[in-house]
Structure formats: C-alpha cells, structure tokens
Design an enzyme around this catalytic site. Structure first.
Site, short mmCIF file in Angstrom:
data_model
loop_
_atom_site.label_atom_id
_atom_site.label_comp_id
_atom_site.label_asym_id
_atom_site.label_seq_id
_atom_site.Cartn_x
_atom_site.Cartn_y
_atom_site.Cartn_z
N ALA A 114 0.83 -1.19 0.00
CA ALA A 114 0.00 0.00 0.00
C ALA A 114 0.87 1.25 0.00
O ALA A 114 1.86 1.33 0.73
CB ALA A 114 -0.92 0.01 1.21
N VAL A 271 23.90 -5.53 12.92
CA VAL A 271 24.29 -4.22 13.46
C VAL A 271 23.09 -3.31 13.68
O VAL A 271 23.24 -2.10 13.81
CB VAL A 271 25.30 -3.53 12.53
N HIS A 444 7.42 -22.77 46.31
CA HIS A 444 8.78 -23.30 46.50
C HIS A 444 8.83 -24.74 46.00
O HIS A 444 7.90 -25.51 46.23
CB HIS A 444 9.14 -23.25 47.98
#
Length: 468
Positions: A114, A271, A444
């Site tokens: 577009a 990069v 835990h």
C-alpha cells in the site's frame, strides 16, 4: 453508509499491525489490513519466533552434552536440516493462527503493498501485478523495520547473511563471523556455537550488548567464552571478499587502523535495524520521518495528521515486538475514542542469550539521577534452590526502589529471566512496593522466589542470602 471503503486501514501485518487491526475490529470498527508478505511480520516469520525455536533446540543439544554433573552423558547427533524444518513448522502454525484470528475478528485481509495517494486513499499493488484504490477514514502505519546493511556487506552477496537468512540456512556452517555484538548478534552467536559452529564476533565498540548494564552482561560474556566464541572488540568490519571456501572478512582497529582478516563459511551482519518508511509515499500526505528515520507520533500513536497513526518499529524506540503490540492496542483505542495513552508504560526488554537478560524500568544509575533516594535489593541465583536443581546458577535479580519503597525498575540475569521479568514489570506498572513483593508468597522451589528474596533484601530481611 460510510463515504470510505473502510473505517480503519492498517498497513503492515506484523505484531503491531495485526494487533491494532484485531483490537480495532473488537471495538466494532470496519478494518482492512494490508500486508505485502506474510502475516506476522519480521517477528513471527524471520525474527523472534524462529530464532527462539532454534535457540530452544540448541539449548537441548548443548545441555544434553553437558549434564555429566547430573549423571547424564549423551552422544548427541544434531540433524540441522530437520531442526530447521521443525522451526518452520512452528512458524507456519503461528502464521495460520494469526490469519484465523484476523478473520474470526472480521478483519478484511488484502495482500499487496500500500502507498498513499492522498490523505484518505491508498493504492494497493497486488502480488500478480493488479492494483486497486482503497479509501479510509483512519490509517495505522505498521510497516516495521529492516536489517541495516553495511557497505561491502550487502545481503545479496554470496555468503553474507542477515538474521533472517541465518535462521533459514539449510546446512549448518562449520564457521561463522558475526558482525555486531548486540543482543541479536549474541543470541545467534550462542545459538550456532551450541550447535558446534566455530563463531567469531567482531564489534566496533569496546563492549558486548551495550544496551544492558555491564554487570548483567558479564555472565553472558563468560558463557560466550566457555562456548568457544572469539569476541574481538574495537574492530570495524570494513570489507568482505567471497572466496572458494566461503568469505574473508576484513576489519580495521578503530584506534590504530590495524587490519585483520577472518575466514569463515558465512558472515552474519547484525548491526541493528532501520524503519521502513520508503514504501508508503509519506510525502503525498505531508508526513516526513525524523532524523533517525522514524515517523513522529504522540502518546496515542497519532502523527501530525490526526487520522493517521504509526505504531511499532516505524514509530521509534523501543523497537520491540511487545512494545509494538501495545502501541497497536493504544492506537486502536484512540481511533475508537477510548482507552489509555502510552505514557508511563513499563516496557521490559529481553535478550535470549545464555544466561538470559531482562530489564524493566529504571536502572540503579538512572534512578539515582532522579530526585529519589534509591534503595537496591539483590538475590544471587546461586542461592536459589530451584536454580541449583536446573544446573543453571549464573546471575542475579536486582530491584531498584525509591524512598517510598515503590519499585522503579528491575534487572535480571539468569535462567528464565524472560519469564521472571513480568512480575517486576507488573510491580513497576502498578506502583507496588518492595515490601509488598517480599510479603507475597511465592511457591517453592521456584525461580520466582528470587524476586521476593531480592525485595526482602532491600529491607535487610532476606532469608536465603546475606543482607547487606
């Protein structure tokens, strides 16, 4: 009937665009999404998802070879071609899911590129040479970004790869030079090193992954060395020559201009990325990118034209998929006349290295630069019972809070940091205090206990590490 063909036109079907389209449709707006390639954008098709799929596979192979301390020894054979096929299956399944979600939410999908004709119309050039004109009331630009090319390292040259091409290799190279030690470069360097590739990294700066605090990067740097990755700092990649066996990469020392050469099968250039603004004819509607190439927006994603929005990578930093998705939701809400702005949103950043790094909010140094009296709580992963049971104990959790105890930021390096950061993100977003995090009961043994322990440490109340 509306004078426009569609109420909302979304240009680009990546994580910013398709999320904006779905959210706008959920607000009962008529939405058309135009995508030139494949739904899901770079993230789903050429970046986040395929890279994490291969990282997961490489981690399985690497761990299987290195679990002798657990009493497990294995002779692991990696079928790289099959691994890539599996990755492709993951991507294709997700791609189909995005398409189904768009259709289920009544988003009209058009394939093509577009470009604006005027402030309320675009020309869409389809894949077979056909074109059509579409008028819109509102537009959302989500055209994303592309990898930056270096002179002499153009991606159409034999042996030169961007991240997309590296993730689509059909055969595993024996050796690889990676230009750039940012998070993408290091994620892929560690991925290939775990698969037995001889990896050399060249980086013009004097540090690895400069976007993250140095003490978070230190465990990653150590792990890279243990994987046999050779990292050369202060070297600028200056030339690439194709050879019979692959490529020769030439570098120049940034201080002395001393030249070095590295031979490899392939060179991966990582990069950074630049926004894609040259495909939509912005000049025809009077919009102009800023000095960094991004489309300027306000906190709602609105450009200088009230009815045109920009979201995701094309709108600027942070160039992260989840940030783009959030921006897409915000823009859709603004178009529909509802919802919050993007101000004061906590956006986490993650590197899927080994170990993982995740941050959100302010660092200690950033918080100290404000008017806050800063407190810091930390918890080392080596003191985590769950981390010990996984064999991955490098790293720590750090929470940064102000004088009122409210969590201003957090930094995590260690196993599953990408998952753990969400709790800290919620704390920053909702203004929770370290006392509230410390008092919250964590199951835990889990890695998430490290967050409550770090919060308790800020009050000298940690149980499983010495308080400072």
């Amino acid at each position: 009937m509306s004078e426009f063909d569609t109420e909302v036109l979304v240009v680009g079907g990546g994580p910013a665009g398709y999320v904006a389209a779905i959210r706008a449709a959920q607000y009962d707006l008529d939405v058309t999404l135009v995508e030139e390639n494949t739904l899901g954008g770079t993230c789903l098709n050429r970046g986040c998802i395929p890279s994490k799929a291969l990282i997961s596979a490489a981690n399985v192979a690497h761990d299987a070879r290195n679990w002798s301390q657990m009493g497990i020894t294995a002779d692991v054979d990696v079928d790289f071609g099959r691994m890539v096929e599996w990755k492709d299956d993951v991507v294709e399944n997700m791609n189909r899911s995005v398409e189904k979600l768009c259709k289920a939410n009544r988003v009209s999908l058009l394939e093509g590129r577009a470009a604006f004709e005027d402030e309320h119309s675009v020309q869409i050039d389809g894949p077979n040479g056909e074109s059509e004109r579409l008028t819109f009331e509102h537009a959302v630009l989500a055209t994303g970004s592309r990898p930056i090319e270096l002179p002499g390292f153009e991606f159409d040259r034999p042996g030169v790869l961007d991240a997309k091409e590296a993730l689509a290799l059909e055969e595993r190279p024996d050796s690889l030079v990676v230009v750039g030690a940012g998070y993408i470069g290091m994620e892929l360097s560690m991925l290939f090193a775990k698969l037995g590739v001889d990896v050399t990294v060249v980086e013009a700066l004097d540090t690895m992954m400069p976007a993250f605090p140095s003490d978070l990067v230190a465990p990653v740097s150590s792990a890279a060395s243990e994987l046999g990755i050779e990292t050369n700092y202060g070297e600028l990649a200056s030339a690439c020559q194709s050879t019979e066996g692959g490529v020769t990469v030439a570098t120049e020392d940034v201080d002395s201009e001393e030249r070095r050469e590295y031979d490899a099968d392939k060179v991966l250039v990582a990069v950074g990325r630049s926004p894609v603004t040259d495909t939509v004819a912005l000049d025809r509607i009077g919009l102009e990118p800023d000095g960094d190439g991004f489309v300027p927006t306000d906190e709602h994603g609105r450009t200088d034209l009230d009815h045109v929005f920009a979201v995701g990578d094309v709108a600027g930093e942070p160039m992260l998929a989840h940030a783009g998705s959030a921006e897409g939701e915000i823009a859709a809400a603004a178009i529909a006349g509802r919802g919050p702005s993007a101000e004061d949103r906590a956006i986490p950043a993650v590197a899927f290295t080994s170990p993982e790094i995740a941050t959100v909010g302010l660092s200690r140094e950033e918080a100290e630069a404000t008017d806050h009296d800063v407190s810091v709580g930390e918890f080392p992963m080596r003191a985590s019972g769950r981390a010990l049971t996984t064999g991955h104990t490098d790293g720590f959790v750090r929470l940064v809070s102000g004088d009122d105890g409210v969590v201003l930021g957090g930094q995590i390096v260690g196993p599953e940091a990408s998952e753990l950061i969400s709790e800290v993100t919620l704390a920053v977003e909702e203004g929770l205090t370290t006392a509230e995090l410390a008092e919250s009961i964590h199951p835990h043994p889990t890695l998430s206990e490290a967050i409550s322990e770090a919060a308790a440490n800020e009050h000298d109340l940690a149980i499983h590490t010495l308080n400072r």
